[in-house]
Design a protein around this motif. Structure first.
Motif, PDB file in Angstrom:
ATOM      1  N   TYR A 241      -4.805  -6.605  -2.602  1.00  0.00           N
ATOM      2  CA  TYR A 241      -5.392  -5.331  -2.627  1.00  0.00           C
ATOM      3  C   TYR A 241      -3.971  -4.175  -1.424  1.00  0.00           C
ATOM      4  N   LEU A 242      -3.318  -4.695  -1.156  1.00  0.00           N
ATOM      5  CA  LEU A 242      -2.131  -3.751  -0.284  1.00  0.00           C
ATOM      6  C   LEU A 242      -2.157  -2.670  -0.759  1.00  0.00           C
ATOM      7  N   ASP A 243      -1.227  -2.852  -1.899  1.00  0.00           N
ATOM      8  CA  ASP A 243      -1.291  -1.535  -2.441  1.00  0.00           C
ATOM      9  C   ASP A 243      -2.616   0.052  -2.610  1.00  0.00           C
ATOM     10  N   VAL A 244      -3.287  -1.466  -2.463  1.00  0.00           N
ATOM     11  CA  VAL A 244      -4.854   0.195  -2.691  1.00  0.00           C
ATOM     12  C   VAL A 244      -4.675   0.718  -0.899  1.00  0.00           C
ATOM     13  N   ILE A 245      -4.354  -0.097   0.301  1.00  0.00           N
ATOM     14  CA  ILE A 245      -4.627  -0.020   1.632  1.00  0.00           C
ATOM     15  C   ILE A 245      -3.615   0.418   1.610  1.00  0.00           C
ATOM     16  N   ARG A 246      -2.068   0.606   1.191  1.00  0.00           N
ATOM     17  CA  ARG A 246      -0.807   1.656   1.026  1.00  0.00           C
ATOM     18  C   ARG A 246      -1.480   3.302   0.242  1.00  0.00           C
ATOM     19  N   GLN A 247      -2.077   3.054  -0.758  1.00  0.00           N
ATOM     20  CA  GLN A 247      -2.513   4.667  -1.052  1.00  0.00           C
ATOM     21  C   GLN A 247      -3.452   5.210  -0.053  1.00  0.00           C
ATOM     22  N   VAL A 248      -4.479   4.403  -0.035  1.00  0.00           N
ATOM     23  CA  VAL A 248      -5.554   4.769   0.520  1.00  0.00           C
ATOM     24  C   VAL A 248      -4.931   5.591   1.617  1.00  0.00           C
ATOM     25  N   ARG A 249      -3.694   4.779   2.287  1.00  0.00           N
ATOM     26  CA  ARG A 249      -3.316   5.489   4.197  1.00  0.00           C
ATOM     27  C   ARG A 249      -2.356   6.689   3.363  1.00  0.00           C
ATOM     28  N   ASP A 250      -1.852   6.336   2.479  1.00  0.00           N
ATOM     29  CA  ASP A 250      -1.124   7.876   2.403  1.00  0.00           C
ATOM     30  C   ASP A 250      -1.905   9.236   1.504  1.00  0.00           C
ATOM     31  N   THR A 251      -2.960   9.324   1.382  1.00  0.00           N
ATOM     32  CA  THR A 251      -4.172  10.357   0.433  1.00  0.00           C
ATOM     33  C   THR A 251      -4.189  10.589   1.353  1.00  0.00           C
TER      34      THR A 251
ATOM     35  N   ALA B 101      -9.405   0.929   7.777  1.00  0.00           N
ATOM     36  CA  ALA B 101      -9.633  -0.853   7.588  1.00  0.00           C
ATOM     37  C   ALA B 101      -9.807  -2.019   6.396  1.00  0.00           C
ATOM     38  N   ALA B 102      -9.260  -2.742   6.865  1.00  0.00           N
ATOM     39  CA  ALA B 102      -9.198  -3.635   5.755  1.00  0.00           C
ATOM     40  C   ALA B 102      -9.595  -5.093   6.114  1.00  0.00           C
ATOM     41  N   TYR B 103     -10.099  -5.613   5.705  1.00  0.00           N
ATOM     42  CA  TYR B 103     -11.212  -6.606   5.458  1.00  0.00           C
ATOM     43  C   TYR B 103     -10.289  -7.961   4.991  1.00  0.00           C
ATOM     44  N   GLN B 104     -10.612  -8.941   5.669  1.00  0.00           N
ATOM     45  CA  GLN B 104      -9.152 -10.049   5.338  1.00  0.00           C
ATOM     46  C   GLN B 104     -10.703 -10.841   5.209  1.00  0.00           C
ATOM     47  N   VAL B 105     -10.622 -11.314   3.724  1.00  0.00           N
ATOM     48  CA  VAL B 105     -12.728 -11.538   3.703  1.00  0.00           C
ATOM     49  C   VAL B 105     -11.873 -13.335   3.257  1.00  0.00           C
ATOM     50  N   SER B 106     -13.561 -13.731   3.902  1.00  0.00           N
ATOM     51  CA  SER B 106     -13.413 -15.379   3.706  1.00  0.00           C
ATOM     52  C   SER B 106     -12.542 -16.099   2.878  1.00  0.00           C
ATOM     53  N   GLY B 107     -12.273 -15.992   1.386  1.00  0.00           N
ATOM     54  CA  GLY B 107     -11.508 -16.420   1.255  1.00  0.00           C
ATOM     55  C   GLY B 107     -10.410 -16.462   0.974  1.00  0.00           C
ATOM     56  N   GLU B 108     -10.207 -15.169   1.733  1.00  0.00           N
ATOM     57  CA  GLU B 108      -8.704 -15.144   2.239  1.00  0.00           C
ATOM     58  C   GLU B 108      -8.210 -16.473   3.552  1.00  0.00           C
ATOM     59  N   TYR B 109      -9.127 -16.200   4.410  1.00  0.00           N
ATOM     60  CA  TYR B 109      -8.980 -17.360   5.448  1.00  0.00           C
ATOM     61  C   TYR B 109      -9.440 -18.921   5.164  1.00  0.00           C
ATOM     62  N   SER B 110     -10.445 -18.715   3.684  1.00  0.00           N
ATOM     63  CA  SER B 110     -10.293 -20.004   3.923  1.00  0.00           C
ATOM     64  C   SER B 110      -8.822 -20.769   3.162  1.00  0.00           C
ATOM     65  N   MET B 111      -8.485 -20.257   2.139  1.00  0.00           N
ATOM     66  CA  MET B 111      -7.186 -20.906   1.300  1.00  0.00           C
ATOM     67  C   MET B 111      -6.016 -21.003   2.567  1.00  0.00           C
ATOM     68  N   ILE B 112      -5.818 -20.165   3.725  1.00  0.00           N
ATOM     69  CA  ILE B 112      -4.656 -20.057   4.602  1.00  0.00           C
ATOM     70  C   ILE B 112      -5.100 -22.063   5.320  1.00  0.00           C
ATOM     71  N   HIS B 113      -6.522 -22.091   5.579  1.00  0.00           N
ATOM     72  CA  HIS B 113      -6.923 -22.830   6.052  1.00  0.00           C
ATOM     73  C   HIS B 113      -6.649 -24.653   5.343  1.00  0.00           C
ATOM     74  N   ALA B 114      -6.904 -24.284   3.790  1.00  0.00           N
ATOM     75  CA  ALA B 114      -7.410 -25.356   3.418  1.00  0.00           C
ATOM     76  C   ALA B 114      -5.605 -25.789   2.980  1.00  0.00           C
ATOM     77  N   ALA B 115      -4.758 -24.549   2.615  1.00  0.00           N
ATOM     78  CA  ALA B 115      -3.367 -25.064   2.298  1.00  0.00           C
ATOM     79  C   ALA B 115      -2.835 -25.983   3.639  1.00  0.00           C
TER      80      ALA B 115
END
Ligand code: PBG
Length: 324
Positions: free
Chosen positions: A253-263, A269-283
């Motif tokens: 959702y980087l596009d959403v972060i950017r739009q919110v930041r600009d508006t 804040a942004a939350y790099q959630v569990s699945g994002e963390y697990s995906m990187i670890h799994a790979a």
């Protein structure tokens, strides 16, 4: 000016130059480390899908928080896993609830560590939804009352910041009012304003035992297809009194972060959630990605997109890396 006068590669030739012109500099100052606390003593149970992340009893949590502070990290986010669950999630707002006990212990033992609490009911309800069920669905207004009670009880226990993550309408205003009339005018609200109904919370739900027992969360969390709606959610939360707002998950959702930041002009804040963390670890475990580089690149990208506060399970690893 064009080639050959202009050569973009000139500024990429050495590490000193690259550092010199770097636009996004990571620092520990905006990092938040999420932690899971459960009843018991001496408990330190690794979450199988989240290497290096543990369910901790209060005594172990305090040790962890000391380490977190020593690493220079400013804040933790606390989630509670209660002894028992019920229809109304009463464990969420009990004076001696697991998070309330944890907050008191951490603030007593590590007073200069900022404690942010996740305000939600899903870890505490037998049905696993984020509010009160009426006629087979989550009833908004009665849920908001319970959430305001929860935020107040966290604050009474000593929480420095409350972070509602339930996505009910009107909860930020209700929490602000509950805090204000009880003398907590100075406690900031960090609202999970744009929280999507995401598959990337999967590992978290295992850790927190908060998978809905029927249906899903699409009746209250946002549709991943919508970005303009996120701007409306953020606007409403700011109007209701949110001091900081969050977009969650982060990398998809980087596009959403950017739009919110600009508006808007509140801290994002942004939350790099569990699945994002697990995906990187799994790979990384498969030898498909370099763990450290994937960590640095993903978190740098989240900051570059506009988040100045980042919730991440990599916070301790990042702090160690940034120190050297
Ligand atoms: C709700 C909550 C969730 C997360 C943070 N707060 C889960 C959900 O909405 O199902 C997800 C965090 C993560 O995946 O790391 N209490």
């Amino acid at each position: 000016m064009a080639f050959p006068q202009n050569r973009s590669r000139r500024l990429r030739r050495t590490e000193v130059l690259r550092r010199f012109v770097r636009e996004t500099r990571l620092s520990v100052d905006g990092l938040v480390y999420p932690l899971f606390v459960q009843p018991g003593e001496g408990v330190r149970k690794e979450i199988s899908s989240m290497p290096g992340v543990f369910n901790l009893s209060v005594d172990e949590l305090v040790k962890e928080c000391r380490e977190v502070r020593q690493l220079g990290l400013p804040a933790v986010l606390l989630f509670g896993i209660p002894e028992s669950k019920d229809e109304l999630g009463t464990g969420a707002y009990a004076d001696d609830g697991i998070v309330q006990r944890a907050v008191r212990a951490v603030k007593r033992e590590v007073p200069d560590l900022m404690v942010i609490t996740d305000v939600c009911l899903c870890e505490y309800t037998s049905h696993g939804h984020c509010g009160k069920i009426e006629d087979g669905e989550v009833a908004n207004d009665p849920s908001v009352e319970l959430l305001a009670k929860t935020a107040l009880s966290h604050t009474r226990a000593g929480a420095d910041v409350v972070a509602p993550s339930d996505m009910m309408d009107g909860r930020v205003g209700a929490i602000r009012q509950a805090l204000d009339v009880n003398g907590f005018q100075h406690t900031p609200i960090l609202s999970y304003a744009a929280k999507y109904a995401s598959c990337f919370y999967g590992p978290f739900r295992d850790a927190a035992h908060s998978t809905p027992q029927f249906g899903d969360r699409r009746g209250y969390q946002m549709d991943p297809a919508n970005a303009r709606e996120a701007l409306r959610e953020v606007a409403l939360d700011i109007e209701e009194g949110a001091d900081m707002i969050m977009v969650k998950p982060a990398l998809p959702y980087l596009d959403v972060i950017r739009q919110v930041r600009d508006t808007f002009n509140v801290p994002v804040a942004a939350y790099q959630v569990s699945g994002e963390y697990s995906m990187i670890h799994a790979a990384a475990r498969n030898g498909w990605l370099d763990l450290e580089r994937a960590m640095l690149e993903s978190v740098t990208s989240i900051q570059r997109a506009g988040a100045s506060i980042i919730f991440t399970y990599f916070a301790k690893d990042l702090a160690r890396k940034l120190a050297c």
